[in-house]
Scaffold this motif. Structure first.
Motif, PDB file in Angstrom:
ATOM      1  N   ILE A  77       0.839  -1.207   0.000  1.00 56.70           N
ATOM      2  CA  ILE A  77       0.000   0.000   0.000  1.00 56.70           C
ATOM      3  C   ILE A  77       0.871   1.254   0.000  1.00 56.70           C
ATOM      4  O   ILE A  77       0.575   2.236  -0.690  1.00 56.70           O
ATOM      5  N   LEU A  78       1.955   1.228   0.765  1.00 51.78           N
ATOM      6  CA  LEU A  78       2.848   2.383   0.797  1.00 51.78           C
ATOM      7  C   LEU A  78       3.424   2.661  -0.578  1.00 51.78           C
ATOM      8  O   LEU A  78       3.457   3.819  -1.032  1.00 51.78           O
ATOM      9  N   PRO A 156       8.392   9.775   4.191  1.00 48.53           N
ATOM     10  CA  PRO A 156       9.335   8.643   4.071  1.00 48.53           C
ATOM     11  C   PRO A 156       9.232   7.958   2.714  1.00 48.53           C
ATOM     12  O   PRO A 156       8.143   7.665   2.230  1.00 48.53           O
ATOM     13  N   LEU A 157      10.392   7.695   2.134  1.00 50.23           N
ATOM     14  CA  LEU A 157      10.477   6.904   0.907  1.00 50.23           C
ATOM     15  C   LEU A 157      10.786   5.440   1.195  1.00 50.23           C
ATOM     16  O   LEU A 157      10.371   4.559   0.446  1.00 50.23           O
ATOM     17  N   SER A 158      11.526   5.166   2.254  1.00 55.61           N
ATOM     18  CA  SER A 158      11.848   3.796   2.637  1.00 55.61           C
ATOM     19  C   SER A 158      12.101   3.750   4.126  1.00 55.61           C
ATOM     20  O   SER A 158      12.492   4.759   4.736  1.00 55.61           O
ATOM     21  N   ILE A 159      11.897   2.560   4.713  1.00 55.62           N
ATOM     22  CA  ILE A 159      12.005   2.373   6.156  1.00 55.62           C
ATOM     23  C   ILE A 159      12.737   1.062   6.415  1.00 55.62           C
ATOM     24  O   ILE A 159      12.508   0.065   5.722  1.00 55.62           O
ATOM     25  N   ILE A 287       2.323   5.785   5.644  1.00 52.97           N
ATOM     26  CA  ILE A 287       1.191   5.880   4.713  1.00 52.97           C
ATOM     27  C   ILE A 287       0.299   7.071   5.084  1.00 52.97           C
ATOM     28  O   ILE A 287      -0.156   7.815   4.205  1.00 52.97           O
ATOM     29  N   ARG A 288       0.074   7.260   6.369  1.00 49.80           N
ATOM     30  CA  ARG A 288      -0.782   8.385   6.791  1.00 49.80           C
ATOM     31  C   ARG A 288      -0.156   9.721   6.406  1.00 49.80           C
ATOM     32  O   ARG A 288      -0.867  10.666   6.023  1.00 49.80           O
ATOM     33  N   LEU A 289       1.161   9.816   6.470  1.00 50.34           N
ATOM     34  CA  LEU A 289       1.822  11.060   6.059  1.00 50.34           C
ATOM     35  C   LEU A 289       1.654  11.300   4.562  1.00 50.34           C
ATOM     36  O   LEU A 289       1.490  12.449   4.118  1.00 50.34           O
TER      37      LEU A 289
END
Length: 293
Positions: A77-78, A156-159, A287-289
């Motif tokens: 989803i992200l 964020p692009l990656s975590i 995702i919320r951001l």
């Protein structure tokens, strides 16, 4: 709609990317209600059993979050939400910054000793990829470190989740390898920023060689001991490292991204026992951001 719930505009962005079926012809029910329950727990940090009854059964909310964390649904989803943002031109690829933050792990996050766990709806155990459950022990107690790359819009692009005592420099390459923004029109996903910024913790010959090989321009200041070693070697030490002070000033964007993630109390303090569940918790916060206008 209560405070903290998904707004109508956010739901319109999110709904097309949610899974439609649960398997064997079954269909998910009350996606919006359940996700609002998950977000309520993330925002407040309360135990799952204390979830207000307006979200339905707490176990339904907990099991869906745990399952979607285990099977990679939150990650998919992200990436889909990022793809929509990229198609609309809302991703600032000009300067991407990397950094990390150490989060204190609550005592309830300790004690996991199995390398596999039952996932709701699955008939077999699902092996986990974190044998240490990403919990580190140091003088500060139990800690977990969140490594991330952020675009110029403070999203964020990656975590990446690791134990708290792990260093930053070895995690630069894994963090950049996780940047994969699909292109709705087709073609390879975008994985390379125009410019990368990082602090001295990411200064290493291995990282700089990797960035040069991928043709990623970067602004990473050289550590004092590395500079002294280069001077000591004379002509064999190589050229001085370039430094763009104007671009480096934009590294505050990743710091602001971290502060935005820490508004979720379940991210600011780790309560999840399993590393894959905490990874899903941080991913949902990201995702919320992205859903916010």
């Amino acid at each position: 709609m209560s405070r903290g719930d998904l707004a109508d505009a956010e739901w319109v962005r999110l709904e097309p990317h949610l899974p439609k079926s649960v398997g064997r012809g079954g269909r998910w029910k009350n996606h919006r209600l359940v996700i609002n329950g998950i977000l309520f727990r993330q925002r407040t940090g309360i135990p799952w059993r204390d979830l207000p009854t307006r979200f339905g059964k707490w176990k339904t909310v907990h099991d869906r979050h745990r399952r979607w964390s285990a099977d990679g649904t939150w990650d998919r989803i992200l990436r889909a939400v990022q793809a929509d943002a990229d198609a609309e031109g809302r991703i600032d690829w000009g300067v991407v910054s990397v950094d990390s933050t150490v989060r204190r792990a609550h005592q309830h996050a300790a004690g996991a000793h199995h390398l596999s766990a039952w996932i709701p709806g699955h008939r077999r155990r699902v092996p986990q990829h974190w044998p240490d459950e990403a919990v580190g022990r140091s003088r500060g107690g139990l800690t977990t470190k969140i490594h991330l790359a952020s675009d110029g819009g403070c999203r964020p692009l990656s975590i990446l989740i690791t134990p708290g005592q792990w260093g930053d420099a070895p995690q630069l390459i894994p963090v950049l390898e996780r940047i994969r923004v699909p292109r709705p029109a087709g073609g390879h996903p975008r994985t390379r920023p125009d410019h990368l910024c990082g602090d001295k913790a990411y200064s290493s010959r291995r990282n700089r060689f990797y960035l040069r090989r991928r043709q990623i321009r970067h602004t990473i200041p050289e550590r004092r001991d590395q500079r002294a070693n280069r001077h000591r070697r004379g002509r064999n030490g190589g050229r001085p490292v370039g430094f763009d002070r104007r671009r480096y000033a934009r590294r505050n964007e990743v710091e602001r991204t971290i502060n935005a993630l820490k508004r979720f109390r379940a991210v600011a303090t780790r309560y999840d026992k399993r590393a894959y569940v905490f990874h899903g918790t941080v991913t949902l916060a990201a995702i919320r951001l992205w859903l916010s206008p």
